[in-house]
Design an enzyme around this catalytic site. Structure first.
Site, PDB file in Angstrom:
ATOM      1  N   GLU A 115      -6.561 -12.225   1.078  1.00  8.35           N
ATOM      2  CA  GLU A 115      -7.525 -11.155   1.342  1.00  8.35           C
ATOM      3  C   GLU A 115      -8.350 -10.919   0.087  1.00  8.35           C
ATOM      4  O   GLU A 115      -7.823 -10.418  -0.915  1.00  8.35           O
ATOM      5  CB  GLU A 115      -6.807  -9.861   1.745  1.00  8.35           C
ATOM      6  CG  GLU A 115      -5.982 -10.005   3.008  1.00  8.35           C
ATOM      7  CD  GLU A 115      -5.129  -8.773   3.293  1.00  8.35           C
ATOM      8  OE1 GLU A 115      -4.665  -8.658   4.431  1.00  8.35           O
ATOM      9  OE2 GLU A 115      -4.947  -7.953   2.379  1.00  8.35           O
ATOM     10  N   HIS A 174      -7.998  -7.255  -1.517  1.00  8.89           N
ATOM     11  CA  HIS A 174      -6.685  -6.626  -1.707  1.00  8.89           C
ATOM     12  C   HIS A 174      -6.140  -6.873  -3.120  1.00  8.89           C
ATOM     13  O   HIS A 174      -5.976  -8.022  -3.532  1.00  8.89           O
ATOM     14  CB  HIS A 174      -5.734  -7.206  -0.665  1.00  8.89           C
ATOM     15  CG  HIS A 174      -4.336  -6.694  -0.745  1.00  8.89           C
ATOM     16  ND1 HIS A 174      -3.775  -5.902   0.236  1.00  8.89           N
ATOM     17  CD2 HIS A 174      -3.353  -6.867  -1.670  1.00  8.89           C
ATOM     18  CE1 HIS A 174      -2.521  -5.624  -0.091  1.00  8.89           C
ATOM     19  NE2 HIS A 174      -2.264  -6.194  -1.245  1.00  8.89           N
ATOM     20  N   ASP A 181      -7.597  -1.692  -1.229  1.00  9.91           N
ATOM     21  CA  ASP A 181      -8.573  -2.624  -0.679  1.00  9.91           C
ATOM     22  C   ASP A 181      -9.937  -2.155  -1.153  1.00  9.91           C
ATOM     23  O   ASP A 181     -10.286  -0.979  -0.979  1.00  9.91           O
ATOM     24  CB  ASP A 181      -8.542  -2.607   0.849  1.00  9.91           C
ATOM     25  CG  ASP A 181      -7.190  -3.003   1.418  1.00  9.91           C
ATOM     26  OD1 ASP A 181      -6.458  -3.749   0.747  1.00  9.91           O
ATOM     27  OD2 ASP A 181      -6.883  -2.569   2.538  1.00  9.91           O
ATOM     28  N   HIS A 233       0.821  -1.211   0.000  1.00 11.07           N
ATOM     29  CA  HIS A 233       0.000   0.000   0.000  1.00 11.07           C
ATOM     30  C   HIS A 233       0.859   1.266   0.000  1.00 11.07           C
ATOM     31  O   HIS A 233       0.460   2.289  -0.562  1.00 11.07           O
ATOM     32  CB  HIS A 233      -0.897   0.022   1.239  1.00 11.07           C
ATOM     33  CG  HIS A 233      -2.105  -0.844   1.140  1.00 11.07           C
ATOM     34  ND1 HIS A 233      -3.285  -0.429   0.553  1.00 11.07           N
ATOM     35  CD2 HIS A 233      -2.332  -2.107   1.566  1.00 11.07           C
ATOM     36  CE1 HIS A 233      -4.182  -1.392   0.629  1.00 11.07           C
ATOM     37  NE2 HIS A 233      -3.630  -2.433   1.242  1.00 11.07           N
TER      38      HIS A 233
END
Length: 276
Positions: free
Chosen positions: A250, A253, A168, A161
């Site tokens: 995830e 993500h 996300d 990130h």
């Protein structure tokens, strides 16, 4: 349910909710096994080539959780003075293409987090060392001990990130339904509970809530079936077609495969003044 030097020394095997060590995207379909990035470059105060996502595509919804108390820490996170999605222009333009495809199917994107400054990652690390702070355990990590979050790979550093091309996100029906505001102190429900019982996010059903520290948040977890599985596959297809790679632990993500800053971790705050 998914300082820089000091962080790397302390944490070799870290974050999810999206801070755990993620893979650097590689040109392969399906994506290869995650490989941890190597931090480079010193922090900078500006974000070259970054944009505010809503300036590129105002049709995309945003629910920037780390600028609010509704996250796994339970308070706004350091480095988020404004609830904005900042991304490299390349990532933002690619998301605009995804949004067009999503709208054609009656959905819209909604982002939870985009660029995450290094001080925010440091804040996560500091929080992990305070065992008494577990205000949101019942929602975000109901079945995992806090002192296992790093060791089990639910939280980590550095994070993709901070390179500016990772986000996300989820899908919502369009037009989007309203979402009840989060009220600090309200009763918490596990992110693994069925939709309708967990927090009333207006996302389509993805099987778990966002930032759910549980293996059921893995994109292809076999326990997730029916509509939630189909919804995850839809998001995966839309994002993959536009050049993004999913982090398979995830469902929310994604990173731009050909990101412009693969070795740079930025520190400027999430604020309009940080973009040029």
């Amino acid at each position: 349910m998914r300082s820089r030097i000091g962080v790397v020394l302390v944490l070799g095997a870290l974050l999810g909710g999206c801070s755990r060590p993620e893979p650097r995207p590689a040109p392969a379909v399906p994506p290869p096994t995650p490989v941890s990035p190597t931090p480079a470059s010193t922090p900078v105060e500006r974000l070259p080539g970054f944009v505010v996502l809503t300036d590129v595509d105002p049709r995309i919804h945003a629910d920037i959780r780390y600028a609010t108390p509704h996250n796994f820490v339970g308070r706004p996170i350091t480095g988020y003075p404004e609830p904005l999605c900042l991304l490299t222009r390349q990532a933002a333009e690619a998301l605009r293409r995804v949004q067009g495809a999503a709208l054609a199917g009656g959905h819209s994107l909604k982002v939870y987090d985009c660029y995450r400054p290094q001080p925010a990652v440091d804040d996560f690390v500091a929080w992990s060392k305070r065992p008494g702070e577990q205000q949101t355990k019942a929602e975000f990590y109901p079945d995992v001990a806090k002192d296992r979050l790093f060791a089990d790979g639910y939280i980590g550093a550095p994070t993709a990130h901070s390179r500016g091309s990772t986000m996300d996100l989820t899908l919502v029906d369009e037009p989007a339904a309203g979402q009840p505001p989060y009220r600090p102190g309200q009763p918490l429900v596990a992110c693994t509970r069925p939709r309708g019982q967990r927090f009333a996010d207006n996302s389509i059903d993805m099987g778990t809530g966002f930032d759910c520290f549980d293996s059921r948040a893995h994109t292809a977890d076999p326990r997730v079936t029916g509509t939630p599985r189909d919804n995850r596959r839809l998001l995966l297809r839309l994002m993959t077609d536009a050049g993004f790679v999913n982090y398979d632990r995830e469902w929310w993500h994604y990173s731009l495969r050909d990101e412009p800053y693969p070795d740079t971790f930025f520190a400027a705050p999430v604020a309009r003044s940080s973009v040029g």
